[in-house]
Write a protein that holds these residues in place. Sequence first.
Motif, PDB file in Angstrom:
ATOM      1  N   SER A 768       0.829  -1.210   0.000  1.00  0.00           N
ATOM      2  CA  SER A 768       0.000   0.000   0.000  1.00  0.00           C
ATOM      3  C   SER A 768       0.859   1.254   0.000  1.00  0.00           C
ATOM      4  CB  SER A 768      -0.912  -0.018   1.228  1.00  0.00           C
ATOM      5  OG  SER A 768      -1.650   1.187   1.320  1.00  0.00           O
ATOM      6  N   ALA A 769       1.940   1.231   0.793  1.00  0.00           N
ATOM      7  CA  ALA A 769       2.824   2.398   0.857  1.00  0.00           C
ATOM      8  C   ALA A 769       3.525   2.633  -0.468  1.00  0.00           C
ATOM      9  CB  ALA A 769       3.853   2.206   1.976  1.00  0.00           C
ATOM     10  N   ALA A 770       3.939   1.549  -1.165  1.00  0.00           N
ATOM     11  CA  ALA A 770       4.628   1.684  -2.453  1.00  0.00           C
ATOM     12  C   ALA A 770       3.703   2.285  -3.501  1.00  0.00           C
ATOM     13  CB  ALA A 770       5.158   0.329  -2.907  1.00  0.00           C
ATOM     14  N   ARG A 771       2.471   1.789  -3.573  1.00  0.00           N
ATOM     15  CA  ARG A 771       1.524   2.329  -4.555  1.00  0.00           C
ATOM     16  C   ARG A 771       1.173   3.783  -4.237  1.00  0.00           C
ATOM     17  NH1 ARG A 771      -0.530  -0.874  -8.237  1.00  0.00           N
ATOM     18  NH2 ARG A 771      -0.386  -3.147  -8.052  1.00  0.00           N
ATOM     19  N   SER A 772       1.004   4.075  -2.935  1.00  0.00           N
ATOM     20  CA  SER A 772       0.693   5.446  -2.549  1.00  0.00           C
ATOM     21  C   SER A 772       1.829   6.392  -2.908  1.00  0.00           C
ATOM     22  CB  SER A 772       0.424   5.499  -1.038  1.00  0.00           C
ATOM     23  OG  SER A 772       0.209   6.830  -0.609  1.00  0.00           O
ATOM     24  N   ALA A 773       3.075   5.964  -2.649  1.00  0.00           N
ATOM     25  CA  ALA A 773       4.231   6.803  -2.977  1.00  0.00           C
ATOM     26  C   ALA A 773       4.331   7.037  -4.477  1.00  0.00           C
ATOM     27  CB  ALA A 773       5.509   6.146  -2.459  1.00  0.00           C
ATOM     28  N   PHE A 774       4.033   5.993  -5.276  1.00  0.00           N
ATOM     29  CA  PHE A 774       4.109   6.150  -6.727  1.00  0.00           C
ATOM     30  C   PHE A 774       3.064   7.146  -7.229  1.00  0.00           C
ATOM     31  CE2 PHE A 774       2.371   4.823 -10.866  1.00  0.00           C
ATOM     32  CZ  PHE A 774       3.462   5.110 -11.663  1.00  0.00           C
ATOM     33  N   GLU A 775       1.809   6.975  -6.784  1.00  0.00           N
ATOM     34  CA  GLU A 775       0.755   7.862  -7.249  1.00  0.00           C
ATOM     35  C   GLU A 775       0.998   9.300  -6.777  1.00  0.00           C
ATOM     36  OE1 GLU A 775      -1.521   7.190  -9.357  1.00  0.00           O
ATOM     37  OE2 GLU A 775      -1.057   5.056  -9.499  1.00  0.00           O
ATOM     38  N   SER A 776       1.486   9.449  -5.554  1.00  0.00           N
ATOM     39  CA  SER A 776       1.784  10.787  -5.033  1.00  0.00           C
ATOM     40  C   SER A 776       2.877  11.461  -5.834  1.00  0.00           C
ATOM     41  CB  SER A 776       2.175  10.687  -3.564  1.00  0.00           C
ATOM     42  OG  SER A 776       2.543  11.953  -3.054  1.00  0.00           O
ATOM     43  N   ALA A 777       3.945  10.705  -6.136  1.00  0.00           N
ATOM     44  CA  ALA A 777       5.044  11.270  -6.921  1.00  0.00           C
ATOM     45  C   ALA A 777       4.571  11.633  -8.317  1.00  0.00           C
ATOM     46  CB  ALA A 777       6.197  10.273  -6.990  1.00  0.00           C
ATOM     47  N   LYS A 778       3.709  10.805  -8.900  1.00  0.00           N
ATOM     48  CA  LYS A 778       3.198  11.080 -10.240  1.00  0.00           C
ATOM     49  C   LYS A 778       2.385  12.370 -10.268  1.00  0.00           C
ATOM     50  CE  LYS A 778      -0.129   8.495 -11.836  1.00  0.00           C
ATOM     51  NZ  LYS A 778      -0.861   7.323 -12.378  1.00  0.00           N
ATOM     52  N   GLN A 779       1.511  12.537  -9.274  1.00  0.00           N
ATOM     53  CA  GLN A 779       0.692  13.746  -9.234  1.00  0.00           C
ATOM     54  C   GLN A 779       1.550  14.995  -9.027  1.00  0.00           C
ATOM     55  OE1 GLN A 779      -2.479  13.419  -6.407  1.00  0.00           O
ATOM     56  NE2 GLN A 779      -3.345  11.561  -7.331  1.00  0.00           N
ATOM     57  N   ARG A 780       2.523  14.907  -8.115  1.00  0.00           N
ATOM     58  CA  ARG A 780       3.381  16.072  -7.883  1.00  0.00           C
ATOM     59  C   ARG A 780       4.184  16.407  -9.134  1.00  0.00           C
ATOM     60  NH1 ARG A 780       4.435  13.550  -2.863  1.00  0.00           N
ATOM     61  NH2 ARG A 780       6.507  12.894  -3.565  1.00  0.00           N
ATOM     62  N   PHE A 781       4.690  15.380  -9.809  1.00  0.00           N
ATOM     63  CA  PHE A 781       5.499  15.628 -10.993  1.00  0.00           C
ATOM     64  C   PHE A 781       4.694  16.338 -12.067  1.00  0.00           C
ATOM     65  CE2 PHE A 781       6.790  14.451 -15.262  1.00  0.00           C
ATOM     66  CZ  PHE A 781       8.099  14.884 -15.275  1.00  0.00           C
ATOM     67  N   PHE A 782       3.507  15.806 -12.407  1.00  0.00           N
ATOM     68  CA  PHE A 782       2.729  16.421 -13.483  1.00  0.00           C
ATOM     69  C   PHE A 782       2.182  17.784 -13.061  1.00  0.00           C
ATOM     70  CE2 PHE A 782       2.713  12.071 -15.158  1.00  0.00           C
ATOM     71  CZ  PHE A 782       3.024  12.337 -16.490  1.00  0.00           C
ATOM     72  N   GLY A 783       1.973  17.976 -11.758  1.00  0.00           N
ATOM     73  CA  GLY A 783       1.600  19.308 -11.301  1.00  0.00           C
ATOM     74  C   GLY A 783       2.699  20.318 -11.562  1.00  0.00           C
ATOM     75  N   HIS A 784       3.956  19.946 -11.236  1.00  0.00           N
ATOM     76  CA  HIS A 784       5.105  20.815 -11.535  1.00  0.00           C
ATOM     77  C   HIS A 784       5.234  21.033 -13.032  1.00  0.00           C
ATOM     78  CE1 HIS A 784       6.789  21.336  -7.573  1.00  0.00           C
ATOM     79  NE2 HIS A 784       6.809  20.020  -7.343  1.00  0.00           N
TER      80      HIS A 784
END
Length: 845
Positions: A768-784
């Motif tokens: 759960s932590a790995a998937r959450s970290a991936f989705e969080s990083a993806k959202q932050r990246f595309f936001g930037h």
Amino acid sequence: MNMVSPVTGSATSVATAPAILSAATILLGYLERGQHVRAATLRDAMETAFGASDATGAWDWKTAYEACEVATVLFLHKYGKALFRKAASPAARLSAIARLADRLPTHTRRSEESQALQQFSTPAPLGLAAMAAAKITANDVVLEPSAGTGLMAILAEIAGGRLVLNELADTRAELLSSLFPAVSTTRFDAAQIDDHLRPAIVPSVVLMNPPFSATANVSGRMADTAFRHVASALARLADGGRLVAITGANLSPDQAGWRNAFVRLQEQGRLIFSAAIAGSVYAKHGTTFATRLIVIDKTPAEDPSQFLASSGTAPDVAKLLDWIETQVPPRLPVTHPKLPESVLAAVPKSVRGTLTRAAMARSATAPLGDPEGVELVYETVDWTPPEGARLTDAIYEQYGLQSIQIPGAQPHPTKLVQSAAMASVAPPKPSYRPVLPGDIRERLSDAQLETVIYAGEAHADYLAGAWSVDETFDTISAAPADAEGAVRFRRGFMLGDGTGAGKGRQSAGIILDSWLRGRRKAIWISKSDKLIEDAQRDWSALGMERLLITPLSRFSQGKPITLSEGILFTTYATLRSDDRGEKVSRVRQIVDWLGSDFDGVIIFDESHAMQNAGGGKGERGNIAASQQGRAGLRLQHALPDARIVYVSATGATTVHNLAYAQRLGLWGGADFPFATRAEFVEAIEAGGVAAMEVLARDLRSLGLYTARSLSYDGVEYELVEHRLTDEQRRIYDAYAGAFAVIHSNLDAAMEAANITGSEGALNRQAKSAARSAFESAKQRFFGHLLTSMKTPTLIRSIDADLEAGHAAVIQIVSTGEALMERRLAELPTEEWNDVRVDITPREYV
């Protein structure tokens, strides 16, 4: 090593300094007759001056030793020039100074304060060596940033230098003003002396003996304290000038830990002499700590990484003087600045003249740095509702002063409005006259000045009834007015302005009024420690020193707060810290500093953070009282005479947000028909929003509440569309494809990491932590990524608005502050002067 942190109240220092000077005058007679000052002699002089023995606590032996130092300064002021003319060589002068020092007792007893704050004045023989290294002439302006009791300053004055003195410790600063009345002694933290002194003051010589590891208003030790003092003083020194400093023996480029710091220092000034000094040199002043004399000329070194070798360790001052005479080069040419007349004046030619001038200066001058306060002039007027007692159909009405007029006051920069209910009533005519600087009308608008007036009006009264408070400050109960320990609570005030009305500036104005009336302690509580910068900005905008606002976090829980005066800033999260073993709670720590009779200002900024202070009922049953709310109530209970100000734009939106506001008298008083908080909450909840609106209106009519907002009259909205270029589409598609590859291989990566297996998850939390970290990083990246793509269009829109004469205000939703702080924390100290960090989305890829 002269410490720069005040630890006693100003009232105490004003009484102590003249008594020390009186004792020193008695001791001067012994020195003039060539007699030794024994411990018994010193005790008699102190008891005569203070009118009591040390057993009463009127004075301690650290104070007595300071009287000896002051006596030395008085002696050198009277006989120093003649002594130096007679003893022309350094060795002869050293012999004369050493004989004088030997007539005084050794500092065998220390106070806790002197040890904690490293208050060890420079021995006169060592001060002579520092002056010899400085090679002071009559053309020099000499700065001593931590001047202590003046033992080095008097030697610089004898050599002909014009003095600029600074000392933050109250008693010592008062002594310096008495000993050198021709000099305006400043009271700044010497670690930032370059930031505080007026631009016109540019010394050609700096003599300094800074604290080695104790920093003003900071508990604990800081290894780079002395270096900070040296660097700041060097920055203020004139080009070609000379800095002579007495530091700890370890402060040397020979030490690996200091080498890089000295490399940076030599980019501004060249180290021309360095010698360690045996600890026995300081023995007369109560310590055997080894020291070092360093000499720096303000000219960049040709190769900052190359250093002059240390001369070794001098066993005594005589050897140190020999090294100085043979190894310290002549002074560089320097353009001697002209000091303002306000800094320099004629030097008295006698001890009597010094003491007379000092007495005149004490009676004629106000505390340094405070503007002169004058009563604010305003007129009361009769108010009538607009348009024949009828309001407009709008929800909000334009705001204006109703019951007062302030001649010369400026309207708020942006139009203000208030609700129709608030506009339907006028506050009472006030009689309170705030004491504020004469230029306050240029710093605060008429609406902001109105708040200061009505806050003072509210604070001039007390709530009905008398109360007893238990030892924990948690519980109060009604008590007869004549009961032992019964107290009355001072009435409070609530500021409910919205964004843009300047709540911080108004809060600072309320504190400033109290400050100029002599109440020089205050508390400012807010939601985040980052908001101290806003508080300091608002305080300095009124012409005050921003560093008077000090964070409570500088003082460890359980340790005493050592500020003599100032505005203590803290957060609700810190305030709620309870007792921890022998460490008292933060509330108790603050109360011990303020005293139970404190009558200054307490600002509860963002006071809605104390909501549910009394508990309540929720959808799932009873809700316990919040820790932050309880801490806020404890502080109010413990300090019944404090001037409380609640500041919140949402303070009157729900009834539970008012449970902490005891000082408004909403229950248990004569102004509202509620006997208890429970009755108040029940009645207002039953009435809903309309009841809250009526409550706000009634508080306004009593002069206890104000709530203004920026007007949106004339505001227009227009969407700015950014059209993606072909290149931007290609970049976006490439990154989207890359993340798709990662996504499709995420299960394989987790299996390789033993998070999942052929039969399912081996560690469900890790998956759960790995998937959450991936989705969080993806959202932050595309936001930037999208933000960066839209930025060129935003810049073009800003340029167009500026050309049209408009101002551009950009709201940044995500500032990247946390990422920037992580990057800065990773920087090695040697790169601090050339900061280059990557705060792009690169880490997410």
